[in-house]
Design a protein around this motif. Structure first.
Motif, PDB file in Angstrom:
ATOM      1  N   LEU A  42       0.829  -1.197   0.000  1.00  0.00           N
ATOM      2  CA  LEU A  42       0.000   0.000   0.000  1.00  0.00           C
ATOM      3  C   LEU A  42       0.864   1.247   0.000  1.00  0.00           C
ATOM      4  O   LEU A  42       1.927   1.276   0.634  1.00  0.00           O
ATOM      5  N   TRP A  55       3.819  -5.838   2.569  1.00  0.00           N
ATOM      6  CA  TRP A  55       2.774  -6.836   2.807  1.00  0.00           C
ATOM      7  C   TRP A  55       2.803  -7.342   4.248  1.00  0.00           C
ATOM      8  O   TRP A  55       1.759  -7.552   4.865  1.00  0.00           O
ATOM      9  N   LEU A 172      -1.352  -0.548  -8.599  1.00  0.00           N
ATOM     10  CA  LEU A 172      -2.739  -0.218  -8.881  1.00  0.00           C
ATOM     11  C   LEU A 172      -3.039   1.147  -8.277  1.00  0.00           C
ATOM     12  O   LEU A 172      -2.416   1.559  -7.303  1.00  0.00           O
ATOM     13  N   SER A 174      -6.162   3.995  -7.073  1.00  0.00           N
ATOM     14  CA  SER A 174      -7.560   4.319  -6.807  1.00  0.00           C
ATOM     15  C   SER A 174      -7.651   5.722  -6.235  1.00  0.00           C
ATOM     16  O   SER A 174      -6.866   6.093  -5.359  1.00  0.00           O
ATOM     17  N   VAL A 187     -12.003  -2.861  -5.086  1.00  0.00           N
ATOM     18  CA  VAL A 187     -10.629  -2.499  -4.735  1.00  0.00           C
ATOM     19  C   VAL A 187      -9.967  -3.592  -3.905  1.00  0.00           C
ATOM     20  O   VAL A 187      -8.821  -3.985  -4.165  1.00  0.00           O
ATOM     21  N   GLN A 190      -9.397  -6.847  -6.191  1.00  0.00           N
ATOM     22  CA  GLN A 190      -8.356  -6.661  -7.193  1.00  0.00           C
ATOM     23  C   GLN A 190      -6.971  -6.581  -6.543  1.00  0.00           C
ATOM     24  O   GLN A 190      -5.999  -7.137  -7.058  1.00  0.00           O
ATOM     25  N   TRP A 191      -6.894  -5.919  -5.417  1.00  0.00           N
ATOM     26  CA  TRP A 191      -5.616  -5.782  -4.711  1.00  0.00           C
ATOM     27  C   TRP A 191      -5.142  -7.120  -4.153  1.00  0.00           C
ATOM     28  O   TRP A 191      -4.010  -7.550  -4.399  1.00  0.00           O
ATOM     29  N   HIS A 196      -0.552  -7.012  -6.331  1.00  0.00           N
ATOM     30  CA  HIS A 196       0.102  -5.775  -6.761  1.00  0.00           C
ATOM     31  C   HIS A 196      -0.026  -4.713  -5.673  1.00  0.00           C
ATOM     32  O   HIS A 196      -0.962  -4.756  -4.867  1.00  0.00           O
ATOM     33  N   LEU A 198      -0.963  -1.083  -4.140  1.00  0.00           N
ATOM     34  CA  LEU A 198      -2.148  -0.248  -4.331  1.00  0.00           C
ATOM     35  C   LEU A 198      -1.853   1.129  -3.757  1.00  0.00           C
ATOM     36  O   LEU A 198      -1.448   1.246  -2.603  1.00  0.00           O
TER      37      LEU A 198
END
Length: 300
Positions: A42, A55, A172, A174, A187, A190-191, A196, A198
């Motif tokens: 993130l 992560w 990604l 948003s 969201v 997909q994350w 990937h 975000l």
């Protein structure tokens, strides 16, 4: 602190919606934390500075938040209401609440006070999390949570490891919030399914500048926001009827034109799309603006 008796969300209608049970979100989170623990999960810009969660950091924060929720009386018979922009705190809190077994309900973040009161009465949340300070007083009866208190004290070393390294990483992007119907589920899925990173802007006003700094590889945006980007492109082109606009239109209509490639590359850089390789869209989407169709054609 009192916890109200939970009433099941019968007949919830937009602008409120229940976040359904995601497909093994914690298992996905643990998976990425195990195989790519030091990769960035993130990114979020705060007060002009980029922060990143690896992560392993994201997993630890969800576990700490789950413990904090339990200490606040949140359990399987509880309901958490979320409202605001999508960013790490909101996503991690949603995952923590689901891991405890409670329900997560989102409420659009652009409601007038009267509509907000009606929705809160209908939802009957036992706990709530709202970001907009201007809205806080309207949520006084909804048992608001303090994120920092839930997370608890952090190891100082953890802050030092929240760096930002965009080079070569997938990212990604948003720039949405709970005003996007169904958006939080999109969201999160997909994350977590892709593994990937975000990224989120500091706020909507700085989205284009922050997006250019990240140069995302994928977009997770609502159809309305995609059309807003198309309008942004349109506003920066020469006015209709001028020779420069006719030249732009001619270039787009001729795929082999060198001018067309130059023009598209300029637009990509302007919007921070120079690395773009993926655009999420619903299965049934409306007619696409010309520039978005061009980008998708390049990706294909």
């Amino acid at each position: 602190m009192s916890v109200h008796e939970l009433k099941r969300p019968l007949g919830l209608e937009w602008p409120a919606e229940l976040l359904g049970n995601l497909s093994e979100p914690l298992e996905h989170l643990r998976h990425w934390a195990q195989i790519t623990p030091l990769q960035t999960a993130l990114r979020h810009k705060r007060q002009g500075q980029w922060y990143a969660w690896r992560w392993i950091d994201a997993l630890r924060d969800v576990e700490r938040l789950a413990d904090g929720l339990r200490q606040q009386g949140f359990g399987e018979q509880s309901r958490l209401a979320l409202s605001g922009a999508f960013e790490p705190n909101l996503l991690l809190l949603a995952l923590a609440a689901q891991s405890v077994g409670g329900q997560v309900v989102t409420l659009a973040d652009d409601l007038e006070p009267e509509v907000l009161y009606q929705q809160l009465w209908r939802m009957s949340p036992t706990h709530s999390y709202v970001q907009d300070r201007r809205q806080v007083r309207h949520w006084a009866s909804a048992n608001r949570l303090d994120f920092a208190q839930l997370l608890g004290p952090l190891d100082p070393a953890q802050h030092l490891q929240r760096w930002w390294q965009p080079t070569g990483e997938t990212a990604l992007w948003s720039e949405e919030g709970t005003h996007w119907q169904g958006g939080l589920a999109v969201v999160l899925e997909q994350w977590l399914n892709s593994g990937h990173g975000l990224a989120f802007p500091e706020n909507l006003a700085s989205a284009r500048r922050d997006r250019s700094e990240v140069a995302p590889t994928g977009l997770l945006l609502s159809p309305e926001r995609l059309h807003h980007l198309a309008d942004d492109i349109e506003s920066r082109l020469a006015p209709h009827g001028t020779w420069r606009r006719r030249l732009c239109d001619w270039a787009i209509a001729h795929p082999q034109s060198g001018l067309r490639r130059l023009l598209k590359n300029r637009v990509r850089r302007l919007l921070g799309f120079q690395r773009l390789s993926y655009i999420w869209q619903p299965l049934k989407s409306k007619a696409e603006p010309t520039w978005l169709a061009e980008f998708k054609r390049d990706i294909a």
